[in-house]
Structure formats: C-alpha cells, structure tokens
Scaffold this motif. Structure first.
Motif, PDB file in Angstrom:
ATOM      1  N   ASP A 296      12.717  -2.097  -1.893  1.00 19.51           N
ATOM      2  CA  ASP A 296      12.708  -1.055  -2.921  1.00 19.51           C
ATOM      3  C   ASP A 296      11.613  -0.005  -2.715  1.00 19.51           C
ATOM      4  O   ASP A 296      11.387   0.838  -3.581  1.00 19.51           O
ATOM      5  CB  ASP A 296      12.600  -1.666  -4.325  1.00 19.51           C
ATOM      6  CG  ASP A 296      11.341  -2.489  -4.543  1.00 19.51           C
ATOM      7  OD1 ASP A 296      10.532  -2.617  -3.596  1.00 19.51           O
ATOM      8  OD2 ASP A 296      11.161  -3.021  -5.653  1.00 19.51           O
ATOM      9  N   LEU A 297      10.943  -0.026  -1.563  1.00 17.16           N
ATOM     10  CA  LEU A 297      10.003   1.035  -1.223  1.00 17.16           C
ATOM     11  C   LEU A 297      10.776   2.310  -0.915  1.00 17.16           C
ATOM     12  O   LEU A 297      11.835   2.273  -0.283  1.00 17.16           O
ATOM     13  CB  LEU A 297       9.178   0.626  -0.003  1.00 17.16           C
ATOM     14  CG  LEU A 297       8.067   1.586   0.423  1.00 17.16           C
ATOM     15  CD1 LEU A 297       6.941   1.595  -0.601  1.00 17.16           C
ATOM     16  CD2 LEU A 297       7.540   1.207   1.817  1.00 17.16           C
ATOM     17  N   ASP A 298      10.246   3.456  -1.354  1.00 11.09           N
ATOM     18  CA  ASP A 298      10.922   4.722  -1.093  1.00 11.09           C
ATOM     19  C   ASP A 298      10.947   5.032   0.402  1.00 11.09           C
ATOM     20  O   ASP A 298      10.053   4.653   1.159  1.00 11.09           O
ATOM     21  CB  ASP A 298      10.224   5.859  -1.849  1.00 11.09           C
ATOM     22  CG  ASP A 298       8.729   5.897  -1.581  1.00 11.09           C
ATOM     23  OD1 ASP A 298       8.265   6.798  -0.860  1.00 11.09           O
ATOM     24  OD2 ASP A 298       8.024   4.998  -2.087  1.00 11.09           O
ATOM     25  N   ASN A 299      11.991   5.726   0.828  1.00 14.94           N
ATOM     26  CA  ASN A 299      12.194   6.014   2.237  1.00 14.94           C
ATOM     27  C   ASN A 299      11.063   6.835   2.847  1.00 14.94           C
ATOM     28  O   ASN A 299      10.780   6.731   4.048  1.00 14.94           O
ATOM     29  CB  ASN A 299      13.516   6.751   2.443  1.00 14.94           C
ATOM     30  CG  ASN A 299      14.727   5.903   2.115  1.00 14.94           C
ATOM     31  OD1 ASN A 299      14.617   4.682   1.953  1.00 14.94           O
ATOM     32  ND2 ASN A 299      15.884   6.524   1.989  1.00 14.94           N
ATOM     33  N   ALA A 300      10.410   7.676   2.035  1.00 13.31           N
ATOM     34  CA  ALA A 300       9.350   8.543   2.552  1.00 13.31           C
ATOM     35  C   ALA A 300       8.163   7.745   3.074  1.00 13.31           C
ATOM     36  O   ALA A 300       7.375   8.251   3.878  1.00 13.31           O
ATOM     37  CB  ALA A 300       8.890   9.516   1.471  1.00 13.31           C
TER      38      ALA A 300
END
Length: 318
Positions: free
Chosen positions: A261-265
């Motif tokens: 669930d970490l953002d792609n950025a």
C-alpha cells in the motif's frame, strides 16, 4: 477493373498492411522482451547520502541489500553480490527475499561471504519462506486480493537464519537489536514480513531508544502501518525492500505498482515518511526502499528499473 476486382485488390492491400502492422508489433514485442531480459542483469550500485549522525561523528557506510531472489545457477548475480564486499561497508542491512530455490542457501552464503564479516542485521521476506510459484504478472496491477503464496513448499530458511546468526548478524524478526559501529550506537527494531501479515507491531511498539545515536526500523515490505508506527515511535530511518522498484516502470511515469500500500512515487530510493514531512518534524523519518537485486525466477525482466544494491553514507545532521 470491375467492382469485384477492385474489392479483391483492396483486400489484398489491406491484408498486407495488417500483416506489416502485426509483424512490426511482434518485432517490437520481441525487442522489448530482449531489452527487459538484458536490463534485469545490469546490476547497479546506488549511492545515497543520509544526514543521520550526531555532530562530530565520523561518516559510516551502510550497505542495503534486498530481494536477491537467488537460484544456484545465477552465477553472474552471485559474483556481483560477492564483489560488494570490496566496498568494505561498516554495516550491512538485509531486508529479505534472499532465496528463490530450495538449494540456494549455500549459494547465498557464498555470495555474502565477505559481507558477513561486517556487522549486520536482517529480516526475511515471503520468498525466504516459500518456494516461488508461477503468477500472472498482470495481477500485480490489480487491487490486492489478499491471496498469498503460503501453500507452496517451504524453503530451508532456518538454515540461512542460523548461518547469519553464527556470523554475528542480528535477527530483527519482530524484535529489537543494538550495535556499536565505530563511535555510533545504533538501536534497531524490525518486523517479520508484513506482506504475509507476519509483522507483530505490538512486540516492537513504544518510543525508540533515546540513548542511541541512531534509531533504525527494518522491514521487508514497506506497508504504511509499519512505517507509521516506526516514524511515530521516533525511529530516524526505516529501511525496506519488497517493491522491486516497480520492476516494470514507464519512462516519465515511474512505477506502476509497489505490491503493497505504499504509493508508487516512493517505490524506490530515499524519501520521507510521511511523504509530506520534513527532517525535524515530530513523527517523521527517512525512508529508504531498495529496488532489489533480483526478480522472481518466473519473471526475470526489468524495464526502466535496474537491479540494485545501495550504499548509504550516513553523515552528521549538522
């Protein structure tokens, strides 16, 4: 030429055009696949400077190694990892997924040979525990269905764990640890793989050791619940792997997924957590996510995301 003749000629012409388009598409696909296979073998050392140490402390070189996914036949990868010992790191942090084959324990130890002479800490990932299985890569782009590879045969991870421990490395599986490296005292907290929901955050909850010079959280997968707790508890940095940096990235876009669930950025590299925080903010930490050295043996490709290990040079904050 009659209408029938014209139609026939047009059909032939259209067929040739379609044939050329299909042929060009097939050629492009073949070229892209060849490139992706090639890039997966372009092992790269990243170097990053992180202001973490108290004033007056000598800089320290920390090697972050993750997601090697080693099989016995990957001799080129083994040689590259082995050569990392020439960097003479002051500390090694391994964030898991070392294995990709039941006979890979000894090849991993051979590859890590010189690195095991340095102080080290480690956690394991899902691919240390279970044999890799074939998986449709497109599933990684879909919402997480919660399905995990826990029915495959187990890998001999206890043998790897024992070997690391015998070399003096500290196991941070849902536990604390501490090390003196040079004139710097490190306090660690680590969790078992959150991707398999094996993390026991309660076991490592509470304020980080304020008598240490540097406080570091370690996890295989950078799930937000883990990052949030470590940052809230006062850890100066969190070290993670798992994402493969997205593995297949688009130029100008970056990672399409992090497989958590970490953002792609923030799929790889050095960032802050929370993402909008700054050094010195309460409840804020550095976050380093490794794009990893390897891939699943069933998807040995990378696009715009070369395999890597990272040399983090820790320097005084002021």
């Amino acid at each position: 030429m009659g209408r029938r003749g014209v139609a026939k000629a047009a059909g032939v012409t259209l067929g040739k055009v379609v044939g050329k388009v299909v042929g060009a598409g097939a050629a492009a696909g073949t070229a892209l696949t060849a490139y992706a296979l090639w890039e997966a073998r372009q092992f790269t050392l990243r170097e990053v400077t992180v202001p973490l140490l108290p004033a007056g402390h000598a800089p320290l070189r920390v090697l972050h190694l993750s997601d090697v996914h080693l099989t016995p036949g990957q001799t080129r990868k083994q040689e590259w990892v082995r050569a990392l010992a020439d960097l003479r790191p002051d500390l090694v942090i391994s964030t898991g997924d070392n294995l990709a084959h039941r006979d890979a324990v000894q090849p991993v130890l051979d590859a890590y040979d010189g690195l095991l002479d340095a102080p080290g800490v480690f956690v394991f990932g899902s691919n240390d525990y279970y044999e890799p299985t074939m998986r449709n890569p497109l599933r990684y782009l879909l919402p997480d269905d919660g399905e995990r590879n826990i029915t495959a045969p187990q890998l001999p991870w206890p043998d790897l764990q024992l070997a690391f421990l015998e070399q003096g490395w500290i196991d941070l599986t849902n536990r604390f640890g501490a090390l003196d490296v040079g004139d710097t005292r490190f306090a660690f907290a680590g969790v078992d793989d959150p991707h398999l929901s094996r993390d026991d955050l309660a076991a490592v909850a509470g304020p980080a050791d304020d008598t240490a010079d540097v406080r570091v959280g370690v996890t295989h997968a950078p799930y937000l619940r883990v990052l949030d707790q470590f940052a809230r508890d006062g850890y100066d940095a969190v070290i993670a792997g798992h994402t493969h940096g997205g593995q297949v990235c688009l130029p100008g876009v970056g990672a399409l997924t992090t497989n958590c669930d970490l953002d792609n950025a923030r799929a790889k590299g050095l960032h802050r957590h929370p993402a909008d925080s700054r050094p010195g903010d309460p409840g804020s930490s550095w976050l380093h996510v490794s794009a990893g050295v390897g891939t699943s043996p069933y998807a040995r490709i990378r696009v715009a995301c070369r395999p890597e290990a990272t040399l983090l040079t820790l320097v005084p904050t002021a």
